[in-house]
Design an enzyme around this catalytic site. Structure first.
Site, PDB file in Angstrom:
ATOM      1  N   TYR A 400     -12.983  -8.155 -37.077  1.00 32.12           N
ATOM      2  CA  TYR A 400     -11.897  -8.026 -38.044  1.00 32.12           C
ATOM      3  C   TYR A 400     -11.542  -9.375 -38.630  1.00 32.12           C
ATOM      4  CZ  TYR A 400      -7.490  -7.138 -40.239  1.00 32.12           C
ATOM      5  OH  TYR A 400      -6.492  -7.071 -41.165  1.00 32.12           O
ATOM      6  N   GLU A 401     -11.434 -10.386 -37.748  1.00 31.80           N
ATOM      7  CA  GLU A 401     -11.152 -11.750 -38.214  1.00 31.80           C
ATOM      8  C   GLU A 401     -12.160 -12.174 -39.268  1.00 31.80           C
ATOM      9  OE1 GLU A 401      -9.637 -13.608 -33.977  1.00 31.80           O
ATOM     10  OE2 GLU A 401     -11.450 -14.394 -34.906  1.00 31.80           O
ATOM     11  N   LEU A 402     -13.384 -11.893 -38.933  1.00 34.45           N
ATOM     12  CA  LEU A 402     -14.476 -12.300 -39.797  1.00 34.45           C
ATOM     13  C   LEU A 402     -14.363 -11.635 -41.171  1.00 34.45           C
ATOM     14  CD1 LEU A 402     -17.162 -13.830 -39.837  1.00 34.45           C
ATOM     15  CD2 LEU A 402     -18.284 -11.753 -39.012  1.00 34.45           C
TER      16      LEU A 402
END
Ligand code: NAG
Ligand code: NAG
Ligand code: NAG
Ligand code: NAG
Ligand code: NAG
Length: 487
Positions: A400-402
């Site tokens: 998700y961060e990515l």
């Protein structure tokens, strides 16, 4: 041709029938004491057997045995041809009588019974007849054998002479009251004396078999709910015979109520030949007097009557249990509906308070899992996204961060991407295509196995890619990797 033969046959049959009736074919005979009596041998059918010269009569009795009878045997006995006559028969004539002619003989057993003291006839000599009511009732006083010598005949009913009945027969339409014993008394003069012979019919009058027992349709008692001042019609209907009648009884001791009217009846013939009749009783402007009074409808026939009653009740008088239960049920249902509507309304208005109260009650802590929002806010504060690709560190959160960082970098163009490769990009199937197109100077490759010194090419390149900042003597490494250190 064929039709002409029929009346002739009938005539012959009738002739044979009457001739047979005078002869005595029954072997057991009962006679009444004191009445003239006869025994007649039924003549042979063939002429060859007519040997009247050889006819002999015998009487067999317990005390005297078989004795031939002759004109001299008794002054009461006469013999002529096939006939033996008694003028009259007495109790001691009982016994066995034999007629003999050539090889032929015939036996009778005669039982003479005493005359009843209090009856004009003998019970054992009754001819029973059944007549349907309204059908022709005929009593003919005719004696097959003695008719020629009868000088007078009287007809009695239940041993009482029917007066004003000149003819010795009765012919009328049967009524139930015609039922009884009809006795014909034939007076016979003989040798200067007057004898009498009786013949008694027991007449039973029955209901017309084609008639039905009329029935009123509906229950025996009907309560009719009425409102005072309104009109009411009571409908009485019956299944009946043509001549039966239907009528209302609504009379009181002091006459009938002026507002009660019996209407003309209606009659419809049914397919079975019976009648369906209905008659209306109209009560106009119902008042208190009409209440609780039994209005009766009656159907009357020869077979009897049938009655049904109607009683008017004021509508308020009727507190029947089912109605009460129904009303209560309706009230409860309405109350429940109102309560539900109120609860829903309150819930909508105070939904916030309700939700808070619910949270308090359940004691749930949602902050413990709210990871995704935090990542997003951190990404928004960042100016560089450093992606360290390694196979051992892969999770949904990292993914998700990515993706979120890449969105900021590539779509919103707020942050720049730095990719540090532990493993070649081509080994990661999930990486977005955009990451593969990243400018090559933004990709740093980590080739060493151990930690490198601060002056090494790798760190210098990384520092170059980071935004410019005043160099402080003491560095805090957490500022270099803000995203990674906090995630
Ligand atoms: C018929 O005769 C008997 C006697 O045999 C007599 O008692 C009786 O009264 C007579 N009946 C009538 C109706 O005269
Ligand atoms: C029998 O014969 C006699 C004469 O012998 C006659 O009078 C009588 O009618 C005959 N009866 C019948 C039934 O033929
Ligand atoms: C019936 O008989 C009696 C006596 O024998 C006689 O007096 C009378 O007239 C007779 N009646 C008739 C109608 O023949
Ligand atoms: C009375 O009842 C009978 C039978 O139920 C029906 O045929 C007739 O039409 C009724 N009469 C009226 C006036 O309602
Ligand atoms: C109707 O019938 C009932 C019961 O058979 C009786 O009590 C009542 O008096 C009758 N009413 C009239 C008006 O005949």
């Amino acid at each position: 041709m064929h039709h002409r033969g029929l009346p002739l046959t009938l005539l012959i049959l009738m002739f044979i029938n009457t001739s047979e009736e005078t002869c005595t074919s029954r072997p057991h005979i009962t006679a009444a004491e004191g009445e003239p009596f006869y025994l007649q041998y039924c003549p042979p059918t063939s002429e060859d057997e007519n040997e009247t010269d050889s006819i002999k009569w015998y009487k067999t009795s317990g005390s005297r045995g078989k004795v031939e009878l002759g004109s001299s045997s008794s002054p009461r006995i006469t013999l002529h041809g096939y006939v033996l006559e008694f003028w009259p028969v007495e109790l001691d004539d009982s016994g066995r009588y034999t007629f003999q002619m050539g090889n032929y003989s015939y036996d009778w057993t005669l039982n003479v019974i005493g005359r009843s003291k209090d009856s004009c006839f003998t019970e054992k000599q009754i001819i029973s007849k059944t007549v349907e009511v309204k059908k022709s009732l005929q009593v003919f006083c005719e004696h097959n054998y003695y008719q020629k010598v009868v000088n007078r005949t009287s007809l009695y009913k239940n041993c009482e002479k029917i007066e004003n009945n000149k003819d010795p027969f009765l012919k009328k339409n049967a009524e139930f009251r015609d039922q009884g014993y009809y006795t014909c008394v034939f007076f016979l003069p003989h040798n200067g004396k007057l004898f009498n012979v009786t013949k008694t019919f027991k007449i039973t009058v029955i209901k017309d078999r084609s008639n039905i027992n009329p029935v009123l349709l509906g229950p025996k008692l009907t309560y009719v709910k009425v409102e005072l001042g309104k009109d009411v019609q009571l409908n009485c209907s019956a299944l009946l015979n043509e001549k039966d009648v239907v009528y209302w009884n609504f009379w009181r001791a002091n006459g009938s109520d002026p507002n009660v009217h019996e209407e003309e009846g209606i009659r419809i013939k049914t397919s079975e030949g019976k009648w369906h009749a209905s008659k209306i009783l109209r009560i106009e402007n119902v008042n208190e007097n009409n209440l609780h009074f039994s209005y009766n409808c009656t159907v009357a026939s020869e077979g009897g009557i049938d009655t049904r009653s109607f009683i008017l009740l004021k509508k308020e008088d009727l507190v029947d249990i089912p109605g009460y239960v129904f009303t209560t049920g309706m009230i409860i249902a309405v109350l429940i509906l109102v309560a539900v509507v109120c609860l829903v309304t309150v819930g909508v208005i105070y939904r916030v308070d309700v939700a808070l109260f619910y949270r308090h009650f359940i004691g749930r802590d949602e902050t413990l899992t709210a990871v995704v929002d935090e990542i997003h806010s951190l990404i928004e504060k960042s100016r560089r996204l450093i992606i360290v690709l390694s196979k051992s560190y892969m999770s949904n959160e990292v993914r998700y961060e990515l993706e979120s960082g890449l969105h900021e970098a590539l779509v919103e163009r707020k942050i720049k991407v730095i990719l540090i490769e532990f493993t070649p990009v081509s080994d990661f199937s999930f990486l977005p295509q955009s990451l593969r197109l990243l400018k090559s100077h933004r990709i740093l490759k980590w080739k060493a196995d151990t930690s490198l010194s601060y002056n090494s090419r790798f760190w210098k390149n990384l520092l170059y890619l980071m935004p410019a900042k005043m160099v402080k003597p003491c560095r805090d490494e957490s500022e270099v990797f803000p995203v990674l250190s906090q995630s």
